[in-house]
Enzyme design. Structure first.
Site, short mmCIF file in Angstrom:
data_model
loop_
_atom_site.label_atom_id
_atom_site.label_comp_id
_atom_site.label_asym_id
_atom_site.label_seq_id
_atom_site.Cartn_x
_atom_site.Cartn_y
_atom_site.Cartn_z
CB SER A 141 -1.08 0.14 1.14
OG SER A 141 -0.20 0.25 2.38
CE LYS A 180 -2.32 1.75 4.76
NZ LYS A 180 -1.64 0.77 5.26
#
EC number: 3.4.21.88
Length: 231
Positions: free
Chosen positions: A146, A183
């Site tokens: 991701s 993230k």
């Protein structure tokens, strides 16, 4: 930890000698971008220009770095530089300043994808420059894709400084409902967002009062194979 070599041109060596056809095309994309925009391209832009997947482009860029055709500054956007080749000079060995190296413990894995259960397990260590690994630091092995557009790939290690606070835009390791993820952090008055760097994934939106804890800020990324494992 293996020594890195900076390769310079040998007498009579052509500018593209030692490159694969794919690497020659990447070098041309870099030159064109610098000539056109005054700035080097990102790895993602290189991939788009050549119809490649970003991980494949990243791998070829890293090989060009190892061969000494380009250099990059870790974790700096648009940092690709073309190395001017000197036909008179031989390869020069570059050795790390051992006095500045400090061990950073690898304590487990972190998800670059779906958050995974946060379990601390000392599995090895990385040797890092003490100027980078300032303060209490640890490392985690990345699982998932991701964060590939931030050039964080599965199998890489993220070096994290332990801190409970971070700023908008920082890449962080967060504990969300007991699970760990890496993230990019964005904070607004209403919510906290943990945004991926891959269009295939959606941001994780944490409502007010949500169970989230910032474990630390990512300082550096090391490629897989950099660890001294206990296994």
């Amino acid at each position: 930890m293996t020594d890195r070599k900076e390769h310079k041109m040998k007498p009579g060596r052509r500018p593209t000698e030692g490159m694969t056809p794919s690497q020659e095309r990447i070098m041309q994309v870099i030159r064109n971008a610098i000539d056109r925009d005054g700035l080097p391209p990102t790895v993602k832009e290189i991939a788009e220009a050549l119809g490649m997947k970003t991980p494949s482009a990243h791998e070829q860029v890293q090989k060009l770095v190892k061969k000494g055709f380009i250099r990059r500054t870790p974790r700096k956007a648009r940092s690709i530089e073309i190395v001017e080749q000197s036909p008179e000079e031989e390869p020069v060995e570059k050795k790390p300043d051992v006095a500045r190296l400090v061990p950073v413990p690898i304590i487990g894995e972190v998800a670059a994808g779906i958050p995974i259960l946060a379990v601390e397990n000392h599995i090895g260590e990385l040797l890092m420059d003490s100027r980078t690994a300032r303060g209490p630091c640890f490392a985690l092995k990345v699982k998932g894709d991701s964060m590939i557009d931030a050039e964080i790939f599965e199998g890489d290690y993220v070096v994290v400084r332990h801190q409970a606070l971070a700023e908008n835009g920082d890449i962080v390791v967060a504990i969300l409902d007991g699970e760990a993820t890496v993230k990019r952090l964005y904070i607004s008055e209403e919510t906290i967002e943990l945004r991926p760097e891959n269009r295939s994934y959606q941001p994780i939106v944490v409502p007010p009062g949500g169970d989230i804890r910032i474990l630390g800020k990512v300082l550096a990324v090391r490629g897989h194979g950099a660890a001294n494992n206990n296994e």
